[in-house]
Design a protein around this motif. Structure first.
Motif, mmCIF file in Angstrom:
data_model
loop_
_atom_site.group_PDB
_atom_site.id
_atom_site.type_symbol
_atom_site.label_atom_id
_atom_site.label_comp_id
_atom_site.label_asym_id
_atom_site.label_seq_id
_atom_site.Cartn_x
_atom_site.Cartn_y
_atom_site.Cartn_z
ATOM 1 N N THR A 212 0.796 -1.224 0.000
ATOM 2 C CA THR A 212 0.000 0.000 0.000
ATOM 3 C C THR A 212 0.830 1.277 0.000
ATOM 4 O O THR A 212 0.601 2.170 -0.805
ATOM 5 C CB THR A 212 -0.947 -0.005 1.206
ATOM 6 N N GLU A 216 0.705 4.001 -2.927
ATOM 7 C CA GLU A 216 0.220 5.352 -2.619
ATOM 8 C C GLU A 216 1.232 6.403 -3.088
ATOM 9 O O GLU A 216 0.869 7.370 -3.750
ATOM 10 C CB GLU A 216 -0.003 5.504 -1.113
ATOM 11 N N ALA A 219 1.752 6.306 -7.115
ATOM 12 C CA ALA A 219 0.594 6.797 -7.871
ATOM 13 C C ALA A 219 0.437 8.307 -7.702
ATOM 14 O O ALA A 219 0.141 9.026 -8.663
ATOM 15 C CB ALA A 219 -0.663 6.060 -7.434
ATOM 16 N N VAL A 232 -3.709 5.775 -14.651
ATOM 17 C CA VAL A 232 -2.890 5.070 -13.655
ATOM 18 C C VAL A 232 -3.759 4.055 -12.917
ATOM 19 O O VAL A 232 -4.647 4.426 -12.149
ATOM 20 C CB VAL A 232 -2.267 6.065 -12.648
ATOM 21 N N LYS A 233 -3.531 2.784 -13.187
ATOM 22 C CA LYS A 233 -4.294 1.732 -12.506
ATOM 23 C C LYS A 233 -3.436 1.141 -11.392
ATOM 24 O O LYS A 233 -2.243 0.901 -11.592
ATOM 25 C CB LYS A 233 -4.700 0.641 -13.499
ATOM 26 N N THR A 234 -4.059 0.923 -10.254
ATOM 27 C CA THR A 234 -3.276 0.447 -9.117
ATOM 28 C C THR A 234 -3.866 -0.830 -8.538
ATOM 29 O O THR A 234 -5.065 -1.079 -8.619
ATOM 30 C CB THR A 234 -3.246 1.493 -7.982
ATOM 31 N N ARG A 236 -3.111 -3.154 -4.863
ATOM 32 C CA ARG A 236 -2.331 -3.170 -3.632
ATOM 33 C C ARG A 236 -2.345 -4.550 -3.012
ATOM 34 O O ARG A 236 -3.368 -5.220 -3.027
ATOM 35 C CB ARG A 236 -2.924 -2.172 -2.631
ATOM 36 N N GLY A 238 -1.863 -6.755 0.456
ATOM 37 C CA GLY A 238 -1.897 -6.571 1.902
ATOM 38 C C GLY A 238 -2.673 -7.707 2.515
ATOM 39 O O GLY A 238 -3.045 -8.640 1.827
ATOM 40 N N GLY A 239 -2.924 -7.610 3.791
ATOM 41 C CA GLY A 239 -3.703 -8.640 4.465
ATOM 42 C C GLY A 239 -2.869 -9.873 4.721
ATOM 43 O O GLY A 239 -1.676 -9.900 4.470
ATOM 44 N N ALA A 240 -3.519 -10.892 5.241
ATOM 45 C CA ALA A 240 -2.792 -12.087 5.650
ATOM 46 C C ALA A 240 -3.286 -13.284 4.867
ATOM 47 O O ALA A 240 -2.906 -14.386 5.125
ATOM 48 C CB ALA A 240 -2.982 -12.328 7.142
ATOM 49 N N ARG B 11 -6.388 -21.743 10.839
ATOM 50 C CA ARG B 11 -6.255 -21.069 12.129
ATOM 51 C C ARG B 11 -7.190 -21.717 13.138
ATOM 52 O O ARG B 11 -8.181 -22.333 12.769
ATOM 53 C CB ARG B 11 -6.620 -19.598 11.974
ATOM 54 N N TYR B 24 -12.019 -13.238 6.955
ATOM 55 C CA TYR B 24 -11.148 -13.408 8.108
ATOM 56 C C TYR B 24 -10.962 -12.052 8.785
ATOM 57 O O TYR B 24 -11.120 -11.011 8.157
ATOM 58 C CB TYR B 24 -9.801 -14.024 7.717
ATOM 59 N N PRO B 30 -6.660 -2.351 5.761
ATOM 60 C CA PRO B 30 -6.052 -2.374 4.425
ATOM 61 C C PRO B 30 -6.705 -1.342 3.508
ATOM 62 O O PRO B 30 -7.850 -0.950 3.705
ATOM 63 C CB PRO B 30 -6.336 -3.793 3.926
ATOM 64 N N VAL B 31 -5.947 -0.936 2.504
ATOM 65 C CA VAL B 31 -6.428 0.043 1.528
ATOM 66 C C VAL B 31 -6.639 -0.668 0.202
ATOM 67 O O VAL B 31 -5.811 -1.461 -0.217
ATOM 68 C CB VAL B 31 -5.384 1.163 1.333
ATOM 69 N N SER B 33 -7.931 0.468 -3.678
ATOM 70 C CA SER B 33 -8.549 1.405 -4.613
ATOM 71 C C SER B 33 -7.954 1.170 -5.983
ATOM 72 O O SER B 33 -6.921 0.528 -6.125
ATOM 73 C CB SER B 33 -8.399 2.853 -4.158
ATOM 74 N N ALA B 34 -8.605 1.705 -6.991
ATOM 75 C CA ALA B 34 -8.292 1.343 -8.366
ATOM 76 C C ALA B 34 -7.275 2.260 -9.014
ATOM 77 O O ALA B 34 -6.753 1.964 -10.068
ATOM 78 C CB ALA B 34 -9.579 1.345 -9.188
ATOM 79 N N GLY B 35 -7.016 3.401 -8.364
ATOM 80 C CA GLY B 35 -6.114 4.365 -8.979
ATOM 81 C C GLY B 35 -5.507 5.261 -7.926
ATOM 82 O O GLY B 35 -5.589 4.961 -6.738
ATOM 83 N N PRO B 36 -4.888 6.356 -8.362
ATOM 84 C CA PRO B 36 -4.253 7.264 -7.402
ATOM 85 C C PRO B 36 -5.275 7.859 -6.433
ATOM 86 O O PRO B 36 -6.442 8.024 -6.762
ATOM 87 C CB PRO B 36 -3.670 8.376 -8.293
#
Lengths: 240, 197
Positions: A212, A216, A219, A232-234, A236, A238-240, B11, B24, B30-31, B33-36
């Motif tokens: 992330t 961030e 971008a 601009v496609k992003t 991310r 994260g998580g487990a 778990r 879970y 967490p973040v 999003s599709a773009g900036p």
């Protein structure tokens, strides 16, 4: 058969990419192929019926029913330790997909493409590089790939082999560089982005994938440098 | 019949009646999003509800913050499978915003700065089910989590809780929004696992 149905794949081979990341190749009867950048859901089931599902980007692309994911270990994770340490050739694995229609590159698109990867965020971008090579596309592709140390790089030999007049890689080492590397270790900066990526004047399609914080910053800088936010496609991790 | 994953135990099972199927728990936020992340100056911010009558209801940042706000403690569920329980928000109820809005349409499209959209039935955002949130855990909402203001529709998957909201347009039909056009379910009920279509 739809992408929402669970399929059973069989592990054909596995390969360590780094000490903590493993590529897994699966033969999945009924899998309808994927576009570059898509992901799958993987489901693990315990004997008591408990199941855990996580999403993994596909490193593979195209119509084949043989697919590849690369899983980076999250030490306190629930699914990645199993995939990295337990899963063996011949094991069956439930999955469904392909999923996602946004973070996708298709060979018929003619805009130049700038890829920016942080760590394991390279996986869906590798699929795009592979699709570009498979289509013998003449579209300009550039990849900026940030890793902590040389040992943390995924698919190093493949990227070297794929280098061509239309595919160029810039590596960034944030903690430790290879011996004799011309610049000290350091994070991707706005200045580096400006000098090592396709400029906004060429209106590239930009794909950014990584943790992330990385996504961030990158971008936001891209938009400051003049790239239109819509290009601009992003994605991310994260998580487990 | 599911394939049993040899050697997989998962778990420890905890009784989690608040956790929808396939989710879970996470303590992070967490973040996704599709773009900036758009940079939005509250001096330029406004929120507009548009209807077929042509009579818009609109608020600038100052007017919006003068509306009555509610504290909301709720669980949130992301389609990428994390859930976070007992999160604390503060914002304006959609009931307040819709008080003087006249429309015969049954659906809404939520619009965000940056171009993101998401579709919802009006029934799903009235009667104490949705807010425009401006604070998270007692602090102003940060840009990466949708600040200065985001939708909060916690009974649906969190992509329906659009970040960086700028307005709502009433629509006659349930036309799909951004993620709904890109593979996600039009309703998004986590208890029914309405993830993809």
């Amino acid at each position: 058969m739809s992408f929402r149905d669970w399929l059973v794949g069989t592990v054909v081979s596995t390969q360590s990419q780094t000490p903590t990341a493993k590529s897994i190749v699966l033969e999945v009867p009924g899998f309808g192929g994927s576009s570059a950048g898509q992901h799958i859901d993987v489901r693990l089931s315990a004997p008591d019926g408990y199941a855990a599902v996580r999403a993994y980007s596909l490193a593979s692309t195209g119509p084949s029913s043989t697919i590849e994911i690369t899983v980076d270990l999250i030490p306190d994770g629930e699914v990645s330790p199993y995939l990295v340490h337990e899963l063996q050739e011949g094991d069956e694995l439930e999955l469904r997909g392909p999923l996602g229609r946004w973070f996708v590159w298709k060979p018929e698109v003619t805009a130049p493409v700038q890829l920016v990867a942080g760590g394991s965020g390279i996986v869906p971008l590798l699929a795009m590089v592979r699709a570009h090579a498979a289509a013998a596309s003449t579209v300009q592709f550039k990849l900026l790939y940030s890793v902590r140390t040389p040992r943390d790089m995924f698919y190093a030999s493949e990227f070297a082999a794929l280098a061509s007049p239309t595919f160029e890689v810039t590596y960034v080492y944030t903690r430790e560089t290879p011996e004799g590397w011309p610049t000290p270790a350091g994070r991707v900066s706005r200045e580096l982005l400006e000098s090592a990526t396709i400029p906004p004047s060429e209106s590239p399609a930009v794909f950014v994938c990584g943790p992330t914080g990385f996504v961030e910053s990158v971008a936001s800088w891209l938009v400051e440098l003049g790239h239109s936010a819509e290009t601009v496609k992003t994605e991310r991790f994260g998580g487990a | 019949m599911a394939v049993i994953s040899r050697g997989f135990t998962g778990r420890p099972r905890e009784s989690q009646p608040d956790l929808p199927p396939g989710q879970y728990l996470t303590k992070d936020f967490p973040v996704l999003s599709a773009g900036p992340t758009p940079a939005i100056d509250t001096a330029d911010w406004s929120f507009v509800i548009k209807t077929e009558t042509g009579k818009d209801a609109s608020w600038n940042w100052e007017e919006f913050n003068a509306l009555p706000k509610e504290d909301v403690t709720t669980d949130i569920h992301c389609v990428t499978r994390w859930s976070k329980l007992g999160t604390q928000w503060r914002g304006v109820s959609l009931d307040t915003l819709f008080e003087n809005v006249e429309s015969s349409y049954d659906y809404v499209m939520v619009h965000s700065y940056g171009g993101y959209t998401t579709n919802l039935p009006l029934d799903e955002i009235l009667d104490g089910q949705a807010w425009i949130a401006t604070e998270f855990e007692g602090e102003p909402l940060t840009p990466d989590h949708g600040g200065p203001a985001r939708m909060l529709v916690p009974h649906l998957y969190f992509w329906k809780s659009a970040k960086w909201v700028r307005g709502i347009t009433m629509q006659r039909d349930d036309n799909p929004g951004f993620w709904e056009q890109n593979g996600y379910h039009t309703n998004g009920d986590p208890w029914r696992e309405e993830r993809y279509w």
